[in-house]
Design a protein around this motif. Sequence first.
Motif, PDB file in Angstrom:
ATOM      1  N   TYR A 162      11.405 -45.682 -38.326  1.00 62.56           N
ATOM      2  CA  TYR A 162      10.827 -44.412 -37.668  1.00 62.56           C
ATOM      3  C   TYR A 162      11.701 -43.923 -36.525  1.00 62.56           C
ATOM      4  O   TYR A 162      11.171 -42.654 -36.007  1.00 62.56           O
ATOM      5  N   ALA A 163      12.953 -44.301 -36.322  1.00 60.89           N
ATOM      6  CA  ALA A 163      13.999 -43.725 -35.607  1.00 60.89           C
ATOM      7  C   ALA A 163      14.926 -42.634 -36.581  1.00 60.89           C
ATOM      8  O   ALA A 163      15.594 -42.124 -36.002  1.00 60.89           O
ATOM      9  N   GLY A 173       8.323 -38.508 -31.937  1.00 61.07           N
ATOM     10  CA  GLY A 173       9.875 -38.208 -31.686  1.00 61.07           C
ATOM     11  C   GLY A 173      10.113 -36.985 -32.002  1.00 61.07           C
ATOM     12  O   GLY A 173      10.984 -36.417 -31.767  1.00 61.07           O
TER      13      GLY A 173
END
Lengths: 362, 362
Positions: free
Chosen positions: A173-174, A284
């Motif tokens: 997810y980063a 993000g």
Amino acid sequence: MYDLISTPSVVVELEQVTENLKKMDALNRTYGIRVRPHIKPHKSVYFALEQLSCGARGITCAKLSEAETMADYGIDDIFIAYPLIGEDKMERLGRLMQRIRVSTEVNSIYGAKQLSALGERIGKKVAVLIEIDGGLHRGGVPPYEGAVAFADSIRDLPGLEICGLMYYGGLIYAETTREGYEAQTKREHDELVGTAELLRAKGYRMDVLSGGNSYSARCCKYLEGITEVRCGNYIFNDVATLATGFAVEQECALRAVSTVVCKMDDHHAIIDAGSKTLTTDLCGHRPGYGWVVGHPEIRITKLNEEHGFVESDEPLPFEIGDKIAIIPNHACVLPNLVDKIYGIRNGRIERMIPIEARGRYL
Amino acid sequence: MYDLISTPSVVVELEQVTENLKKMDALNRTYGIRVRPHIKPHKSVYFALEQLSCGARGITCAKLSEAETMADYGIDDIFIAYPLIGEDKMERLGRLMQRIRVSTEVNSIYGAKQLSALGERIGKKVAVLIEIDGGLHRGGVPPYEGAVAFADSIRDLPGLEICGLMYYGGLIYAETTREGYEAQTKREHDELVGTAELLRAKGYRMDVLSGGNSYSARCCKYLEGITEVRCGNYIFNDVATLATGFAVEQECALRAVSTVVCKMDDHHAIIDAGSKTLTTDLCGHRPGYGWVVGHPEIRITKLNEEHGFVESDEPLPFEIGDKIAIIPNHACVLPNLVDKIYGIRNGRIERMIPIEARGRYL
């Protein structure tokens, strides 16, 4: 279309849900992988049954209370993907094991001993997967030799039955590019399958290799060799899924419906969806607190508990009293805030869907 | 002390709640101000009744569904501090007005006309306060001449009864010093009382001047002339209240109780309270996601949905299986996530407190 819907509320496009489920199931079956969806985004019996009817092999829960609720409605094959700790939880897990097929995970000697004591007490071994740390350091033992050492340390516990491995590759997810998602998926495959090979060589049964998340399950051509994916978010999708290109707007089936309650000027309005509807979860990949359906250029800049602050460079196309739909940054946290969701089909309210497994105190 | 509590869960120290309530009531009465607490932090009949027994003059709700729930349990004097918009809401407000004494606010011509039409339809004027924008631009008309012009524009609507003014001084939460809180409180006083004077001079009744929040209600010596404060958070307090010096740790009556489920090493542990227990709300005054009771030096650095990441420079004083209590950054959003709260008195569980008014879809 939202005339009859009182706001703020959560709605789901039911046809789209079915499409999302079938697509994920078909994709994974191509590579010999079954879907065991995580129910955390919906916590609802209706959606769990829909997942099973679209091909899922059982379901995954985070909490014992969720598993108990699902079992009450006849779902009989549940994996609890969380390290259960505490005598109260052992007592209840024991009762659940008498009713349905249930397995869980283990990532500490402490937890393994508790589970084994339970298995001995009830005369039925507790089926566990060993959790491998997928890089997020939120639990789990290191892959390869670390996992072998851990398995050896709990091998002789008489009430445990080691059935395989579990992996959560949260680092994905980063990432922000397709290459990044694929690289993390390959890492997940290598660590999970590679560790299983070492363990098989030492005589361990490795029937279940459980991995997958809503990104890696979409890159599952790299996951061959694992047996199940525990993707959850794919049932609804959200701004994060949109922003990464894994879904288009229409595939985001869950929306918060809100009413414009104030206009401060042509460019600033207030809606009745605040942090108690949308949560303060950020994405993000994109600023703000949600994606206004049909108007991605409009910004939700701030949330109070019952107020959403909406602004736009162009004059807003809404007046007081208008209803707007918002795709949330993170779908998984919305149904958890309400007792019921509006189920929509063909532009009409088909049913109210209760969220039976939310709000439990344990 | 938390032996019998299954985690993750929310607990409240009941004696401390009573102290918090009595202290706020006594402080405000000194200046001729009554407390009409906002129930948004607890959404519970038990705590609303406790507030009334500690001197509150009625209660404040954000949602019609909250007011309906409270009325079902016999609470008969409710202010709905939100601009109600929509025919469905008018219909329900009308029914509620037949049962109890209820008032609401208005900040647009659109809203005023809807409310007036309701009043005409049911033959009973709708009691409203005019909302003044306290600087947050989340609704409300400008103070002084702006409010007078708005009042004049709705004066002749036959189904409305203008009873006073409402003000929310949300800018106070951006301040960081006692001087800042006091300055914002003086601003609140001046704009509210000054606007009321202009309106009284034009013949308007200004029976209710409703202001206050959990900070300005503590600076109420500057609020003389207003009639009610709608503070909410003071019932529990939280990290924000702690960090500003308005409360000490003991006065923070609401806590999340969590179990240590993994230790990654001596300095890093995982607890079973994540964003679905603590929410992702931040506190502007302090990093992290909560205050570990008795250990403010320990940091909660990250939350997944069911995982909290805990770390410390010194070796952590917890082992797997230990239970820890956490004061949340923002108390108001926690009870909204659960069906029941543990009520603790003298170190024992006294009762389970249902959160009747949470999770409503409207």
